[in-house]
Design a protein around this motif. Sequence first.
Motif, PDB file in Angstrom:
ATOM      1  N   ILE A  63     -20.148  -5.145 -13.596  1.00  9.89           N
ATOM      2  CA  ILE A  63     -19.274  -5.952 -12.550  1.00  9.89           C
ATOM      3  C   ILE A  63     -19.443  -7.320 -12.638  1.00  9.89           C
ATOM      4  CG2 ILE A  63     -18.803  -6.362 -10.315  1.00  9.89           C
ATOM      5  CD1 ILE A  63     -19.800  -3.421  -9.815  1.00  9.89           C
ATOM      6  N   SER A  64     -18.575  -8.280 -12.882  1.00 11.43           N
ATOM      7  CA  SER A  64     -18.651  -9.750 -12.973  1.00 11.43           C
ATOM      8  C   SER A  64     -17.398 -10.145 -11.794  1.00 11.43           C
ATOM      9  CB  SER A  64     -18.392 -10.360 -14.132  1.00 11.43           C
ATOM     10  OG  SER A  64     -17.141  -9.982 -14.931  1.00 11.43           O
ATOM     11  N   ASP A  65     -16.413  -9.818 -12.151  1.00 11.45           N
ATOM     12  CA  ASP A  65     -15.325 -10.235 -11.026  1.00 11.45           C
ATOM     13  C   ASP A  65     -14.083  -9.309 -10.952  1.00 11.45           C
ATOM     14  OD1 ASP A  65     -13.034 -11.091 -12.994  1.00 11.45           O
ATOM     15  OD2 ASP A  65     -14.587 -12.233 -13.913  1.00 11.45           O
ATOM     16  N   PRO A  66     -13.179  -9.525 -10.000  1.00  8.89           N
ATOM     17  CA  PRO A  66     -12.354  -8.513  -9.700  1.00  8.89           C
ATOM     18  C   PRO A  66     -11.313  -8.269 -10.942  1.00  8.89           C
ATOM     19  CG  PRO A  66     -12.531  -9.818  -7.619  1.00  8.89           C
ATOM     20  CD  PRO A  66     -13.286 -10.536  -9.030  1.00  8.89           C
ATOM     21  N   SER A  67     -10.934  -9.033 -11.779  1.00 10.73           N
ATOM     22  CA  SER A  67     -10.069  -8.913 -12.519  1.00 10.73           C
ATOM     23  C   SER A  67     -10.826  -8.037 -13.684  1.00 10.73           C
ATOM     24  CB  SER A  67      -9.445 -10.206 -13.236  1.00 10.73           C
ATOM     25  OG  SER A  67     -10.463 -11.078 -13.676  1.00 10.73           O
ATOM     26  N   TRP A 101     -16.850 -10.059  -3.071  1.00 16.32           N
ATOM     27  CA  TRP A 101     -16.545  -8.738  -2.183  1.00 16.32           C
ATOM     28  C   TRP A 101     -17.425  -9.055  -0.891  1.00 16.32           C
ATOM     29  CZ3 TRP A 101     -17.133  -8.011  -7.342  1.00 16.32           C
ATOM     30  CH2 TRP A 101     -16.013  -7.602  -8.146  1.00 16.32           C
ATOM     31  N   PRO A 102     -17.105  -8.766   0.402  1.00 15.04           N
ATOM     32  CA  PRO A 102     -17.812  -8.670   1.536  1.00 15.04           C
ATOM     33  C   PRO A 102     -19.127  -7.862   1.410  1.00 15.04           C
ATOM     34  CG  PRO A 102     -15.445  -8.143   1.907  1.00 15.04           C
ATOM     35  CD  PRO A 102     -15.608  -7.890   0.490  1.00 15.04           C
ATOM     36  N   ALA A 103     -19.965  -8.307   2.125  1.00 14.53           N
ATOM     37  CA  ALA A 103     -21.288  -7.639   2.420  1.00 14.53           C
ATOM     38  C   ALA A 103     -20.951  -6.722   3.624  1.00 14.53           C
ATOM     39  CB  ALA A 103     -22.476  -8.566   2.655  1.00 14.53           C
ATOM     40  N   ILE A 140     -13.964  -0.832   3.001  1.00 16.61           N
ATOM     41  CA  ILE A 140     -14.566  -0.504   1.734  1.00 16.61           C
ATOM     42  C   ILE A 140     -13.325   0.263   0.720  1.00 16.61           C
ATOM     43  CG2 ILE A 140     -16.222   0.655   0.260  1.00 16.61           C
ATOM     44  CD1 ILE A 140     -18.272   0.386   2.606  1.00 16.61           C
ATOM     45  N   ALA A 141     -12.865   1.088   1.016  1.00 19.40           N
ATOM     46  CA  ALA A 141     -11.859   1.644   0.398  1.00 19.40           C
ATOM     47  C   ALA A 141     -10.722   0.989  -0.207  1.00 19.40           C
ATOM     48  CB  ALA A 141     -11.370   2.707   1.274  1.00 19.40           C
ATOM     49  N   ALA A 142     -10.406  -0.177   0.788  1.00 16.50           N
ATOM     50  CA  ALA A 142      -9.366  -1.250   0.272  1.00 16.50           C
ATOM     51  C   ALA A 142      -9.711  -1.823  -0.880  1.00 16.50           C
ATOM     52  CB  ALA A 142      -9.131  -2.034   1.706  1.00 16.50           C
ATOM     53  N   ASP A 143     -10.957  -2.273  -0.645  1.00 19.82           N
ATOM     54  CA  ASP A 143     -11.582  -3.115  -1.668  1.00 19.82           C
ATOM     55  C   ASP A 143     -11.780  -2.338  -3.100  1.00 19.82           C
ATOM     56  OD1 ASP A 143     -12.524  -5.016   0.178  1.00 19.82           O
ATOM     57  OD2 ASP A 143     -14.439  -4.395   0.347  1.00 19.82           O
ATOM     58  N   LEU A 144     -12.004  -1.167  -2.915  1.00 17.29           N
ATOM     59  CA  LEU A 144     -12.186  -0.395  -4.257  1.00 17.29           C
ATOM     60  C   LEU A 144     -10.729  -0.033  -4.843  1.00 17.29           C
ATOM     61  CD1 LEU A 144     -15.111   1.962  -3.119  1.00 17.29           C
ATOM     62  CD2 LEU A 144     -15.236  -0.207  -4.251  1.00 17.29           C
ATOM     63  N   ARG A 145      -9.920   0.136  -3.930  1.00 20.54           N
ATOM     64  CA  ARG A 145      -8.499   0.690  -4.350  1.00 20.54           C
ATOM     65  C   ARG A 145      -7.841  -0.532  -5.253  1.00 20.54           C
ATOM     66  NH1 ARG A 145      -6.213   5.434  -5.274  1.00 20.54           N
ATOM     67  NH2 ARG A 145      -4.373   4.109  -5.222  1.00 20.54           N
ATOM     68  N   ALA A 146      -8.033  -1.624  -4.755  1.00 22.49           N
ATOM     69  CA  ALA A 146      -7.747  -2.766  -5.439  1.00 22.49           C
ATOM     70  C   ALA A 146      -8.125  -3.060  -6.918  1.00 22.49           C
ATOM     71  CB  ALA A 146      -7.966  -4.201  -4.729  1.00 22.49           C
ATOM     72  N   LEU A 147      -9.329  -2.364  -7.276  1.00 17.67           N
ATOM     73  CA  LEU A 147      -9.939  -2.512  -8.530  1.00 17.67           C
ATOM     74  C   LEU A 147      -9.821  -1.350  -9.488  1.00 17.67           C
ATOM     75  CD1 LEU A 147     -13.266  -3.700  -7.182  1.00 17.67           C
ATOM     76  CD2 LEU A 147     -11.274  -4.908  -7.884  1.00 17.67           C
ATOM     77  N   GLY A 148      -8.895  -0.297  -8.897  1.00 20.45           N
ATOM     78  CA  GLY A 148      -8.861   0.864  -9.459  1.00 20.45           C
ATOM     79  C   GLY A 148     -10.046   2.083  -9.439  1.00 20.45           C
ATOM     80  N   ILE A 149     -10.747   1.617  -8.546  1.00 23.34           N
ATOM     81  CA  ILE A 149     -11.847   2.320  -8.196  1.00 23.34           C
ATOM     82  C   ILE A 149     -11.706   3.597  -7.019  1.00 23.34           C
ATOM     83  CG2 ILE A 149     -14.130   2.839  -7.387  1.00 23.34           C
ATOM     84  CD1 ILE A 149     -14.816  -0.111  -8.565  1.00 23.34           C
ATOM     85  N   LEU A 162     -11.094   8.439   2.912  1.00 24.40           N
ATOM     86  CA  LEU A 162      -9.936   9.145   2.591  1.00 24.40           C
ATOM     87  C   LEU A 162      -8.856   8.446   3.013  1.00 24.40           C
ATOM     88  CD1 LEU A 162     -11.354  12.660   3.413  1.00 24.40           C
ATOM     89  CD2 LEU A 162     -10.681  11.864   0.960  1.00 24.40           C
ATOM     90  N   ALA A 163      -8.707   7.634   4.207  1.00 25.94           N
ATOM     91  CA  ALA A 163      -7.697   6.914   4.846  1.00 25.94           C
ATOM     92  C   ALA A 163      -7.104   5.639   4.019  1.00 25.94           C
ATOM     93  CB  ALA A 163      -7.708   6.573   6.353  1.00 25.94           C
ATOM     94  N   GLY A 164      -8.365   5.239   3.201  1.00 27.12           N
ATOM     95  CA  GLY A 164      -8.217   4.185   2.476  1.00 27.12           C
ATOM     96  C   GLY A 164      -7.882   4.696   0.792  1.00 27.12           C
ATOM     97  N   GLY A 165      -7.671   6.108   0.764  1.00 27.45           N
ATOM     98  CA  GLY A 165      -7.028   6.492  -0.619  1.00 27.45           C
ATOM     99  C   GLY A 165      -8.354   6.632  -1.371  1.00 27.45           C
TER     100      GLY A 165
END
Length: 339
Positions: A43-47, A83-85, A114-123, A166-169
Amino acid sequence: MASQGSASRAFITGLSGPTISPLERAFLREAQPWGLIIFKRNISDPSQVADLARDFRDAVGWEAPILVDQEGGRVQRLGPPHWPAYPPGAVFSAIYDRSPASGLAAARMGAHLIAADLRALGIDVDCLPLADVPVSEADPIIGDRAYGTEPGKVAALAGAVAEGLLAGGVLPVLKHLPGHGRARADSHKELPVVDTDGATLERTDFAAFRPLKDLPLGMTAHVVFSAIDAHAPATTSVTMVREVIRGFIGFTGLLMSDDVSMGALSGTIAERSQAALAAGCDVVLHCNGDLTEMSEVAGVAPKLTGIAATRAARALSMRSQGEAFDVAEARRIFNAMVA
């Protein structure tokens, strides 16, 4: 790109760095792991993370699951500045003690964020929640990661976290079955042995997992429970998997081992992997990104078929795009709740 991993083998792999090397790409195409788990070294940055997720799926040829340990507190692979702590489980436990409804709401909202953070990355898989019930004399490896010391509260908060993911996918992974809370050693380094009697374990450690038995994914504990099987940790114990994890707890989801490269296990990586699969784990988790070890795991991991494939398909069927969610407003509310 195929929607299901019909050619996948029964293991989840790591990678060595933030991009996929030519040797790793060839390995992924040939070995066909069911999923990928990423760590800070990846991991380095979102992109970059989003690119890594796409490249992995291109290499294996389908929308394979991508996992991360994103709990909050001490265990958070994605953190500031990008990403937020997030707080550890103990914070939700404290809120719950003041108001159960508020504690559950905070736990669910935090997981949804947390799910929103992850989904934006494809996780799409988070190795969370824990249902471990720590005791005062235990090693601090669980510690403030836990949601408390009372099984009912732990189960309730863990359930809220699973709902939020689960609500966040994002799919939750229930860990560490059937409980790491009494371990007096860190299983990353050595094998913990718990000598507590079976009746006590059923009332406490195991009880916290029972309300969560239908979650899609679960992870074993590298812990010996001498009252039930004095010779093997839960990960490699037929008795523990059959009688406790699948039996008393009744877990119905896809069961993965904890990382087979951890210090708690003995034997070669291939032997550890074979033992976990023989005990009843559906897939083997191997995390350190060592290509030689990855190849050993792949060499003994069978094609994912039968009941394991059914469990895998059920889990993946629960992936979604997530509910409509005002992330900025939710983060404002959440920060106020945990302040």
